[in-house]
Design a protein around this motif. Structure first.
Motif, PDB file in Angstrom:
ATOM      1  N   THR A   1       0.828  -1.208   0.000  1.00  0.00           N
ATOM      2  CA  THR A   1       0.000   0.000   0.000  1.00  0.00           C
ATOM      3  C   THR A   1       0.861   1.256   0.000  1.00  0.00           C
ATOM      4  N   SER A   2       1.941   1.237   0.782  1.00  0.00           N
ATOM      5  CA  SER A   2       2.797   2.423   0.885  1.00  0.00           C
ATOM      6  C   SER A   2       3.568   2.703  -0.391  1.00  0.00           C
ATOM      7  N   PHE A   3       3.839   1.669  -1.191  1.00  0.00           N
ATOM      8  CA  PHE A   3       4.601   1.843  -2.423  1.00  0.00           C
ATOM      9  C   PHE A   3       3.723   2.187  -3.627  1.00  0.00           C
ATOM     10  N   GLU A   4       2.435   1.901  -3.544  1.00  0.00           N
ATOM     11  CA  GLU A   4       1.567   2.058  -4.707  1.00  0.00           C
ATOM     12  C   GLU A   4       1.409   3.500  -5.162  1.00  0.00           C
ATOM     13  N   GLY A   5       1.673   4.462  -4.277  1.00  0.00           N
ATOM     14  CA  GLY A   5       1.493   5.860  -4.649  1.00  0.00           C
ATOM     15  C   GLY A   5       2.730   6.543  -5.191  1.00  0.00           C
ATOM     16  N   TYR A   6       3.809   5.794  -5.403  1.00  0.00           N
ATOM     17  CA  TYR A   6       5.057   6.411  -5.848  1.00  0.00           C
ATOM     18  C   TYR A   6       4.966   6.970  -7.259  1.00  0.00           C
ATOM     19  N   PHE A   7       4.347   6.231  -8.170  1.00  0.00           N
ATOM     20  CA  PHE A   7       4.217   6.682  -9.542  1.00  0.00           C
ATOM     21  C   PHE A   7       2.762   6.531  -9.980  1.00  0.00           C
ATOM     22  N   SER A   8       2.399   7.275 -10.991  1.00  0.00           N
ATOM     23  CA  SER A   8       1.045   7.187 -11.529  1.00  0.00           C
ATOM     24  C   SER A   8       1.068   6.287 -12.759  1.00  0.00           C
ATOM     25  N   PRO A   9       0.702   5.019 -12.609  1.00  0.00           N
ATOM     26  CA  PRO A   9       0.763   4.089 -13.736  1.00  0.00           C
ATOM     27  C   PRO A   9      -0.143   4.486 -14.886  1.00  0.00           C
ATOM     28  N   GLU A  10      -1.260   5.188 -14.579  1.00  0.00           N
ATOM     29  CA  GLU A  10      -2.193   5.560 -15.639  1.00  0.00           C
ATOM     30  C   GLU A  10      -1.534   6.477 -16.670  1.00  0.00           C
ATOM     31  N   SER A  11      -0.807   7.498 -16.180  1.00  0.00           N
ATOM     32  CA  SER A  11      -0.191   8.451 -17.099  1.00  0.00           C
ATOM     33  C   SER A  11       0.901   7.808 -17.927  1.00  0.00           C
ATOM     34  N   LEU A  12       1.618   6.846 -17.357  1.00  0.00           N
ATOM     35  CA  LEU A  12       2.698   6.196 -18.089  1.00  0.00           C
ATOM     36  C   LEU A  12       2.168   5.171 -19.082  1.00  0.00           C
ATOM     37  N   GLU A  13       1.070   4.509 -18.726  1.00  0.00           N
ATOM     38  CA  GLU A  13       0.495   3.508 -19.623  1.00  0.00           C
ATOM     39  C   GLU A  13      -0.031   4.144 -20.906  1.00  0.00           C
ATOM     40  N   LYS A  14      -0.441   5.408 -20.834  1.00  0.00           N
ATOM     41  CA  LYS A  14      -0.939   6.096 -22.018  1.00  0.00           C
ATOM     42  C   LYS A  14       0.192   6.392 -23.000  1.00  0.00           C
ATOM     43  N   GLU A  15       1.411   6.415 -22.523  1.00  0.00           N
ATOM     44  CA  GLU A  15       2.553   6.773 -23.363  1.00  0.00           C
ATOM     45  C   GLU A  15       3.527   5.594 -23.518  1.00  0.00           C
ATOM     46  N   THR A  16       2.996   4.389 -23.641  1.00  0.00           N
ATOM     47  CA  THR A  16       3.861   3.217 -23.765  1.00  0.00           C
ATOM     48  C   THR A  16       4.677   3.227 -25.049  1.00  0.00           C
ATOM     49  N   TRP A  17       4.256   4.033 -26.016  1.00  0.00           N
ATOM     50  CA  TRP A  17       4.999   4.120 -27.274  1.00  0.00           C
ATOM     51  C   TRP A  17       6.395   4.697 -27.056  1.00  0.00           C
ATOM     52  N   VAL A  18       6.568   5.456 -25.984  1.00  0.00           N
ATOM     53  CA  VAL A  18       7.888   6.029 -25.690  1.00  0.00           C
ATOM     54  C   VAL A  18       8.890   4.914 -25.448  1.00  0.00           C
ATOM     55  N   ARG A  19       8.463   3.881 -24.756  1.00  0.00           N
ATOM     56  CA  ARG A  19       9.329   2.751 -24.411  1.00  0.00           C
ATOM     57  C   ARG A  19       9.493   1.786 -25.581  1.00  0.00           C
ATOM     58  N   SER A  20       8.431   1.580 -26.342  1.00  0.00           N
ATOM     59  CA  SER A  20       8.470   0.598 -27.439  1.00  0.00           C
ATOM     60  C   SER A  20       7.805   1.154 -28.685  1.00  0.00           C
TER      61      SER A  20
END
Length: 248
Positions: free
Chosen positions: A144-163
């Motif tokens: 629970t304490s680690f889940e708020g470190y990054f916003s997965p939603e915003s990064l998942e929208k830009e997966t093209w950056v990685r691949s």
């Protein structure tokens, strides 16, 4: 964990993960700590208790895992995308570890597992249900304490950056103008080769002239600091310079 284990956690806060080595050393040397001969020392009393030693072994194990994830997030080339993926992988393991612990399997915590095996061989008893319950509860709290470190939603929208060459192009909206640039870029075999050979940041930086809109979006994801590593490294260098100047 129990109140005495909360004290240990206080002195080994996550932001100073290297201190977790202290727990490991204390566990390894628990039988030969010289001042433990002083019967009035509170640490001696704790080290004589089986539940405390089991908790100490678990904390040493979990901080070893935290140290590993912490080190993987450091480095000048680590981006938020890298950090998010590594943390996501770690978080994905925690529910699995929790289920294993609840079934009596401590394979992910070698020091605790070895302690339990020694105890089982000596008196035929396994670890107490109390310790098992506390470990399970702590793993849940940790997740629970680690889940708020990054916003997965915003990064998942830009997966093209990685691949950029593997992502399903149809997953990008037709209204998004970067789609044109991606289609054009993906048609060039030389860029595919460059993508394989270069660091992610270097690759996108090299395309600033050819695809400015695409690069601007990519850099908005890659440039933000993933951790305080670069700041801490900079302060360390500054302190070293000032120390040399002072000595000189």
């Amino acid at each position: 964990m129990g109140s005495e284990h909360e004290v240990l956690l206080y002195y080994t806060e996550v932001r100073w993960l290297s201190r977790g080595q202290v727990l490991k050393r204390l566990f390894e040397l628990r039988r030969s700590v010289t001042f433990s001969e002083n019967k009035e020392n509170s640490l001696y009393e704790y080290l004589e208790r089986e539940d405390f030693v089991e908790g100490l072994a678990y904390l040493a194990d979990i901080f070893t895992h935290l140290n590993e994830i912490n080190l993987s997030l450091q480095g000048p080339a680590v981006t938020i995308v890298d950090a998010s993926e590594r943390l996501k992988g770690f978080l994905g393991k925690l529910p699995l570890w929790k289920r294993r612990v609840e079934s009596g399997n401590f394979a992910n915590f070698p020091m605790l597992e070895e302690l339990i095996m020694q105890k089982t061989q000596s008196d035929g008893h396994t670890t107490s249900k109390k310790v098992q319950k506390e470990v399970s509860k702590h793993l849940e709290t940790l997740q629970t304490s680690f889940e708020g470190y990054f916003s997965p939603e915003s990064l998942e929208k830009e997966t093209w950056v990685r691949s950029p060459f593997l992502i399903d192009i149809d997953s990008i909206s037709d209204e998004d103008l970067i789609k044109d640039d991606l289609i054009d870029m993906r048609s060039k075999e030389v860029l595919k080769a460059e993508f394989q050979a270069k660091d992610l940041g270097d690759f996108w930086g090299s395309l600033s002239q050819a695809y400015p809109l695409l690069v601007k979006r990519a850099m908005s994801i890659l440039i933000p600091f993933a951790t305080t590593y670069l700041c801490e490294a900079g302060f360390s260098i500054l302190m070293s310079i000032k120390t040399k100047v002072a000595i000189g």
